[in-house]
Every structure is written in C-alpha cells, then in structure tokens.
Design a protein around this motif. Sequence first.
Motif, PDB file in Angstrom:
ATOM      1  N   ALA A   2      -9.040  27.384  35.654  1.00  0.00           N
ATOM      2  CA  ALA A   2     -10.532  27.517  36.276  1.00  0.00           C
ATOM      3  C   ALA A   2     -11.580  26.611  36.556  1.00  0.00           C
ATOM      4  O   ALA A   2     -12.755  26.875  37.452  1.00  0.00           O
ATOM      5  CB  ALA A   2     -11.442  27.950  34.638  1.00  0.00           C
ATOM      6  N   ASN A  34     -17.740  27.071  50.046  1.00  0.00           N
ATOM      7  CA  ASN A  34     -17.624  27.736  48.720  1.00  0.00           C
ATOM      8  C   ASN A  34     -18.861  28.450  47.667  1.00  0.00           C
ATOM      9  O   ASN A  34     -19.862  29.071  48.876  1.00  0.00           O
ATOM     10  CB  ASN A  34     -17.785  25.540  48.266  1.00  0.00           C
ATOM     11  N   THR A  35     -18.312  28.686  46.635  1.00  0.00           N
ATOM     12  CA  THR A  35     -19.597  29.939  46.131  1.00  0.00           C
ATOM     13  C   THR A  35     -20.727  28.874  46.231  1.00  0.00           C
ATOM     14  O   THR A  35     -21.697  30.429  46.000  1.00  0.00           O
ATOM     15  CB  THR A  35     -19.123  29.655  44.272  1.00  0.00           C
ATOM     16  N   THR A  36     -20.873  27.948  46.199  1.00  0.00           N
ATOM     17  CA  THR A  36     -22.860  27.046  45.938  1.00  0.00           C
ATOM     18  C   THR A  36     -23.063  27.336  47.565  1.00  0.00           C
ATOM     19  O   THR A  36     -24.602  27.868  47.324  1.00  0.00           O
ATOM     20  CB  THR A  36     -23.029  26.375  45.758  1.00  0.00           C
ATOM     21  N   HIS A  48     -23.438  29.019  36.239  1.00  0.00           N
ATOM     22  CA  HIS A  48     -22.754  28.240  36.081  1.00  0.00           C
ATOM     23  C   HIS A  48     -23.889  27.242  37.492  1.00  0.00           C
ATOM     24  O   HIS A  48     -24.957  28.603  38.371  1.00  0.00           O
ATOM     25  CB  HIS A  48     -21.473  28.557  37.858  1.00  0.00           C
ATOM     26  N   VAL A  66     -16.947  36.841  36.012  1.00  0.00           N
ATOM     27  CA  VAL A  66     -15.957  35.859  34.521  1.00  0.00           C
ATOM     28  C   VAL A  66     -16.959  34.751  34.867  1.00  0.00           C
ATOM     29  O   VAL A  66     -16.917  34.054  35.515  1.00  0.00           O
ATOM     30  CB  VAL A  66     -15.027  35.860  35.150  1.00  0.00           C
ATOM     31  N   ASN A  83     -17.512  30.482  33.220  1.00  0.00           N
ATOM     32  CA  ASN A  83     -16.928  29.617  32.896  1.00  0.00           C
ATOM     33  C   ASN A  83     -16.554  28.999  32.006  1.00  0.00           C
ATOM     34  O   ASN A  83     -15.805  28.187  31.833  1.00  0.00           O
ATOM     35  CB  ASN A  83     -16.892  28.730  34.184  1.00  0.00           C
ATOM     36  N   ASP A 105     -21.870  35.624  41.593  1.00  0.00           N
ATOM     37  CA  ASP A 105     -21.195  34.617  41.546  1.00  0.00           C
ATOM     38  C   ASP A 105     -19.964  35.013  40.758  1.00  0.00           C
ATOM     39  O   ASP A 105     -19.192  35.096  39.341  1.00  0.00           O
ATOM     40  CB  ASP A 105     -21.195  33.333  40.688  1.00  0.00           C
ATOM     41  N   ALA A 128     -16.983  33.521  41.195  1.00  0.00           N
ATOM     42  CA  ALA A 128     -15.541  31.944  41.393  1.00  0.00           C
ATOM     43  C   ALA A 128     -14.326  32.432  40.689  1.00  0.00           C
ATOM     44  O   ALA A 128     -13.719  31.666  40.950  1.00  0.00           O
ATOM     45  CB  ALA A 128     -16.712  31.019  40.657  1.00  0.00           C
ATOM     46  N   GLN A 129     -14.846  33.378  39.345  1.00  0.00           N
ATOM     47  CA  GLN A 129     -13.660  32.952  38.376  1.00  0.00           C
ATOM     48  C   GLN A 129     -13.272  34.326  38.294  1.00  0.00           C
ATOM     49  O   GLN A 129     -12.193  34.674  36.934  1.00  0.00           O
ATOM     50  CB  GLN A 129     -13.834  32.739  37.779  1.00  0.00           C
ATOM     51  N   SER A 181     -15.047  30.988  45.293  1.00  0.00           N
ATOM     52  CA  SER A 181     -14.420  29.919  45.555  1.00  0.00           C
ATOM     53  C   SER A 181     -12.728  30.662  45.256  1.00  0.00           C
ATOM     54  O   SER A 181     -12.423  30.132  44.250  1.00  0.00           O
ATOM     55  CB  SER A 181     -14.806  28.783  44.740  1.00  0.00           C
ATOM     56  N   HIS A 222     -10.406  28.519  46.170  1.00  0.00           N
ATOM     57  CA  HIS A 222      -9.151  27.682  45.580  1.00  0.00           C
ATOM     58  C   HIS A 222      -8.163  28.115  44.452  1.00  0.00           C
ATOM     59  O   HIS A 222      -7.195  27.107  43.898  1.00  0.00           O
ATOM     60  CB  HIS A 222      -9.119  26.113  46.069  1.00  0.00           C
ATOM     61  N   LYS A 223      -9.790  28.653  43.608  1.00  0.00           N
ATOM     62  CA  LYS A 223      -9.291  28.777  41.375  1.00  0.00           C
ATOM     63  C   LYS A 223      -8.188  29.476  41.681  1.00  0.00           C
ATOM     64  O   LYS A 223      -6.643  29.371  41.629  1.00  0.00           O
ATOM     65  CB  LYS A 223     -10.745  29.100  41.101  1.00  0.00           C
TER      66      LYS A 223
HETATM   67  C1  PLP Z   1     -18.698  30.106  37.947  1.00  0.00           C
HETATM   68  C2  PLP Z   1     -18.418  29.321  38.701  1.00  0.00           C
HETATM   69  N1  PLP Z   1     -19.254  29.134  39.836  1.00  0.00           N
HETATM   70  C3  PLP Z   1     -19.325  28.368  40.921  1.00  0.00           C
HETATM   71  C4  PLP Z   1     -18.719  27.422  40.656  1.00  0.00           C
HETATM   72  C5  PLP Z   1     -18.542  26.406  41.831  1.00  0.00           C
HETATM   73  O1  PLP Z   1     -17.892  26.657  43.016  1.00  0.00           O
HETATM   74  P1  PLP Z   1     -18.110  25.404  44.100  1.00  0.00           P
HETATM   75  O2  PLP Z   1     -18.192  24.160  43.703  1.00  0.00           O
HETATM   76  O3  PLP Z   1     -16.427  25.693  45.138  1.00  0.00           O
HETATM   77  O4  PLP Z   1     -19.633  25.968  44.525  1.00  0.00           O
HETATM   78  C6  PLP Z   1     -17.820  27.254  39.577  1.00  0.00           C
HETATM   79  C7  PLP Z   1     -16.867  26.115  39.741  1.00  0.00           C
HETATM   80  O5  PLP Z   1     -16.269  25.525  39.110  1.00  0.00           O
HETATM   81  C8  PLP Z   1     -17.689  27.757  38.649  1.00  0.00           C
HETATM   82  O6  PLP Z   1     -17.160  28.374  37.842  1.00  0.00           O
END
Ligand code: PLP
Length: 416
Positions: free
Chosen positions: A58, A118-120, A145, A201, A203, A229, A231-232, A252, A254-255
């Motif tokens: 994660a 990336n997500t951000t 997040h 989901v 984190n 979001d 990412a997960q 993102s 890569h996870k």
């Molecule tokens: C739920 C969640 N959102 C956003 C992010 C940020 O991802 P990134 O740094 O790839 O933008 C993460 C990174 O761990 C995350 O777990």
Amino acid sequence: MPPEPTDRRSFLRTLVGAAVAGPALVRAEAAQAAVPRTARASQEAYLLDPGLTYLNHASIGTVPRTVHEAHRAYLELCESHPSLYVWGEPWRVATEETRTAAAALLGAEGDDLAITHNTTEGFNVLAHGLPLEAGDEVLFSSLNHGGASMPWRGQARRRGFTVRRFDFPVEQAPELTSDEVVELHRRALSPETRVLVVPHVDNQVGLRHPLPELAAMARSEGVRWVLVDGAQSAGMLPVDLAASGVDAYAMSPHKWIQSPKGLGLFWTRPELRRLVPAFWYRTAMSRHDSARRYEDYSTRAWPAVVALGDAVAFQRALGPDETARRHRAIRRRIQDRVASEPRLSWRSPGSWALGSAIVSVRVEGHPAAELGPELLQDHNIVVRAFGGPLDHLRLSPHVATPDAQIDAALDLLAAR
Ligand SMILES: Cc1ncc(COP(=O)(O)O)c(C=O)c1O
C-alpha cells in the motif's frame, strides 16, 4: 492454469511501424522474447528479496519481472537513439494501446483517461481547475490522504473557497455497515458542500468506500462533484468507473497495478473536463477535448509509460476477479488468526464487502510506533506503523505474498 497474457511484443511491433527500425529494436525484441509470457501470482514472478517479508504494497508496490524486463528493453531502445525515442512520436501507438488497456481495467473509455505521474497530480489538476468560489465547500473525511487533500487547501487560500475535514470514527471501522458509511458522509455535508472527495480504499484501515451509494447520496443532497482517490484500489480490487457514479478518479499504478514508479492514471467524465482546463503549457500545445489534455507534457519517460501497458497486461492475465479472490483469502487468514489471539485486535472493516487487502492490527500493550521499526530491524518484515490514537500496524500483502510469510509475521506479533 492461469490464462496467457496478451503478447506484449505487439507493443514493440507497433513501434516498428512508427519509428525507424534498427538494430536496437531487434535487440529489444530479443529481450522481450526471452521473458516468460505467463503471468503468475508467485513470489518467483517478482524481484522482491526472498529474505524480506514485504507487507507494504500500500506504500510502494513492486514490479513483476516481466514488466521490469519490458521496461528495460524500452529504456535500451530509447538510449540507442535518444532524440528519436525521447520525443515521443515513435511511442504514440504503444501509448494509446496502454491507455486503452488501462481504461478497460478501470471499466472506462480510453478518451477519458490521462496517463499522469501520480494520484496527487490528478487532484492538483482538479483543485486548480474546478470552478469554485468563495462560499463553496470542499469536504472530505479524516480517512482522506494528504495527496487528495492538500491541493484543495493550497488553492482554497488563493481562491477563497472553503475546505472542511470531518472526523471519521475510524475506531468503529470493524463494525460499520455500508449504509452507516454513507450516512456518516451525509451527516457531514453542509448546504455549501460542492465537492465531496473520498478514497476508494483508504490507506489507514483499508475501508472500501461504497462509491455508487456515496455518489447517489451526495448528488441527492446537492453536491456537484464526487471525486475519488483510487490510489489503493485498481489492481487490488475490480474497479468499474462507468458504474460508479463519480466524476473523477486519480490513482498511482505503481502500488497495485505494479507498474514502474512515477506514473499516474487520471480519469474524468467529459462534463467535468469541459470545466477543468488543461494544466500544462508547452511549446506546441495540442488541443484535446479528451483526457489527454491533462498529460500535455513536454519531455517524458516514454519507456515507463509503455511499460505500464505491460503491467496492465500482467494484471489482466492474472485476472482482476482472481486477484480479488486471493486478496480476500489472505485477508481472511489474517482476520481468523487475529480473532484467535487474545493480544491482537482487528482494526479494519469486518466484512470483505467493505474491506480490502489493507488490514490493520493492534498489538495490545505494544505501541505500533515501536513495533514497526523493530519488525524491520530484527525480522526483515516491512509493515507501516500508524502511531498516535490509531496505534496499529498496517499489513498490505499482495497476491503473491506466501502464506508462510504472513503466518510467521503473525506468530511474532502474537508472541509479544
Ligand atoms: C490513499 C492514497 N492517496 C494518495 C496517495 C498519494 O500517492 P502519490 O504520492 O503517488 O500521489 C497515497 C500514497 O500512498 C495513498 O495511499
């Protein structure tokens, strides 16, 4: 027998058509041909140190060997003729194949998907671009997040809209039902809430938010945009954006899709894109109505972008449903063991319907902030420790994590 994956050499063949074929391409094809073409959910299919118990997907995911080999082949091709291969044109067809395949994995159309970093970044595009004014409110819970929260805070200061975070009762996560999760969000809304941001989901405890129900509730209460979001989620669980009822989803890969690092996927509905302008300005702007407008970068890492296509092919060969079944079984194994150990307590949602491959465990009498580093130092076990009032260890195994590693980690925790 797992199904055979898509033949990724087709990516390189498309490059032959688009680029000047040369010895480097032949070398890259040979490298591809050497890669086993069966996607396997086994430890040997990955590059992880076998002496390491890696329960932290994660945070940072890991790339299958086949994806790594493909990425390396693309990098070599790139270095064989840098000015040809870095400026993108030869990769155009392969990038579009990647986009279409990634969109299919998300239950979406390629034109609605940007390949970002990336997500951000996705949330920055949204926070900069959505037409919000003084008096409008952006709302999210304490499970959100920072990557999906901070862009709003930064822009709110400049543009005068309001950002509000409500406390999610995370200590109740094991007992919550889907209706209660929706109700918690409904109660947090105000008449000014224009944007609701939710993690698919989260984190911390791995709560799988019921997206269609949340989106329907928010719209019925007058919320204009529901932004997710992701990412997960994709790669860990099946995702169906078309049926989700949400307006945007950033993640993102890569996870859990196990792509090279430094890539993002950003999905938007066409109606939202009409309001959110392009984000980047470069020497020769292309004019896109599609989501491609959000990836109008100049120089970029094309080998990684194309290798994302290999990662998606790998995931599709494993099968999203099969992957989810395996994640569910791993989670059940941990949950049952935790239930049988008096010193361990389960901090994640109780049911699979609200759960995920992210699970949280508290070890009574042992602060997580001390246990986490100790597990790494003394036992080569990687988990994420959440200190403070949460005080739990987050375990995020993946589809290929051996049961024996999970059992050994739990043996250690139970014996504390
Ligand atoms: C739920 C969640 N959102 C956003 C992010 C940020 O991802 P990134 O740094 O790839 O933008 C993460 C990174 O761990 C995350 O777990």
